[in-house]
Motif scaffolding. Structure first.
Motif, PDB file in Angstrom:
ATOM      1  N   HIS A  64       1.019  -1.150   0.185  1.00 31.41           N
ATOM      2  CA  HIS A  64      -0.009  -0.026   0.037  1.00 31.41           C
ATOM      3  C   HIS A  64       0.904   1.143  -0.041  1.00 31.41           C
ATOM      4  O   HIS A  64       0.746   2.290  -0.715  1.00 31.41           O
ATOM      5  CB  HIS A  64      -0.950  -0.050   1.193  1.00 31.41           C
ATOM      6  CG  HIS A  64      -1.431   1.177   1.728  1.00 31.41           C
ATOM      7  ND1 HIS A  64      -2.581   1.705   1.190  1.00 31.41           N
ATOM      8  CD2 HIS A  64      -1.069   2.091   2.524  1.00 31.41           C
ATOM      9  CE1 HIS A  64      -3.019   3.015   1.698  1.00 31.41           C
ATOM     10  NE2 HIS A  64      -1.995   3.049   2.679  1.00 31.41           N
ATOM     11  N   PHE A  67       2.490   1.687  -3.393  1.00 30.32           N
ATOM     12  CA  PHE A  67       1.656   2.213  -4.375  1.00 30.32           C
ATOM     13  C   PHE A  67       1.557   3.871  -4.059  1.00 30.32           C
ATOM     14  O   PHE A  67       1.657   4.646  -5.122  1.00 30.32           O
ATOM     15  CB  PHE A  67       0.423   1.706  -4.342  1.00 30.32           C
ATOM     16  CG  PHE A  67      -0.740   2.446  -5.438  1.00 30.32           C
ATOM     17  CD1 PHE A  67      -0.582   2.201  -6.398  1.00 30.32           C
ATOM     18  CD2 PHE A  67      -1.672   3.168  -4.778  1.00 30.32           C
ATOM     19  CE1 PHE A  67      -1.513   3.070  -7.364  1.00 30.32           C
ATOM     20  CE2 PHE A  67      -2.394   4.043  -5.532  1.00 30.32           C
ATOM     21  CZ  PHE A  67      -2.398   3.755  -6.754  1.00 30.32           C
ATOM     22  N   TRP A  70       4.516   5.557  -5.611  1.00 35.54           N
ATOM     23  CA  TRP A  70       4.444   5.390  -6.849  1.00 35.54           C
ATOM     24  C   TRP A  70       3.569   6.339  -7.227  1.00 35.54           C
ATOM     25  O   TRP A  70       4.042   7.128  -8.281  1.00 35.54           O
ATOM     26  CB  TRP A  70       4.331   4.047  -7.404  1.00 35.54           C
ATOM     27  CG  TRP A  70       4.280   4.109  -8.596  1.00 35.54           C
ATOM     28  CD1 TRP A  70       5.366   3.855  -9.583  1.00 35.54           C
ATOM     29  CD2 TRP A  70       3.318   3.995  -9.695  1.00 35.54           C
ATOM     30  NE1 TRP A  70       5.087   3.785 -10.984  1.00 35.54           N
ATOM     31  CE2 TRP A  70       3.669   3.885 -11.000  1.00 35.54           C
ATOM     32  CE3 TRP A  70       1.772   4.145  -9.527  1.00 35.54           C
ATOM     33  CZ2 TRP A  70       2.807   3.739 -12.123  1.00 35.54           C
ATOM     34  CZ3 TRP A  70       1.048   3.995 -10.604  1.00 35.54           C
ATOM     35  CH2 TRP A  70       1.447   4.115 -11.960  1.00 35.54           C
ATOM     36  N   ALA A  71       2.350   6.426  -6.948  1.00 34.77           N
ATOM     37  CA  ALA A  71       1.375   7.336  -7.540  1.00 34.77           C
ATOM     38  C   ALA A  71       1.890   8.705  -7.416  1.00 34.77           C
ATOM     39  O   ALA A  71       1.462   9.612  -8.237  1.00 34.77           O
ATOM     40  CB  ALA A  71      -0.002   7.127  -6.813  1.00 34.77           C
TER      41      ALA A  71
END
Length: 152
Positions: A64, A67, A70-71
């Motif tokens: 989580h 992510f 990265w986002a």
């Protein structure tokens, strides 16, 4: 049609650099020192010992956080479309609300609302939630954008 604007520098610094680095650090803590992460969130966890059976939970939390890193570091950097930024950051603000609820649930109102009773871990957790969480909502409201005109 995309709506592009110049993202103000404070938002770019926070959302493209500071937060992704913090989330990436959280990935390693959850993978390599999960009990440290747990103890940082729950004062009652001081007596807890690590069990390898719990590692999948920490691995999923690391995923989580990866992510999120990265986002912010990649997805937001790839566009200046304010609707993409707002959509992603509002979703992250929803996660912030659940994080705060979890903190409230474990600490109780007598600690949650009383900074004098916070351990250093609460200071770090709350500063990282209230500050950036509030700035996510400020971004969604376009606070600090001035009178910029949309670039077509």
């Amino acid at each position: 049609m995309p709506s592009t604007v110049e993202i103000p520098l404070p938002y770019r610094v926070l959302f493209l650099y500071i937060e992704p680095l913090g989330a990436f650090f959280g990935v390693f803590v959850n993978l390599l020192a999960p009990i440290t992460y747990l103890k940082s969130l729950s004062p009652q966890a001081t007596a807890v010992t690590y069990s390898p059976l719990d590692q999948p939970i920490y691995d999923q939390l690391a995923a989580h956080l990866l992510f999120f890193a990265w986002a912010q570091a990649i997805v937001l950097r790839s566009t200046s479309d304010i609707y993409v930024w707002k959509t992603l950051l509002f979703g992250m603000a929803l996660c912030d609300v659940l994080h705060l609820w979890a903190s409230y649930s474990i600490l109780g109102p007598e600690v949650f609302f009383n900074p004098a009773k916070w351990r250093w871990e609460e200071w770090v957790n709350f500063v990282m939630l209230y500050g950036p969480g509030g700035l996510r909502l400020a971004f969604c409201a376009e606070w600090g954008f001035g009178k910029q005109r949309k670039m077509e």
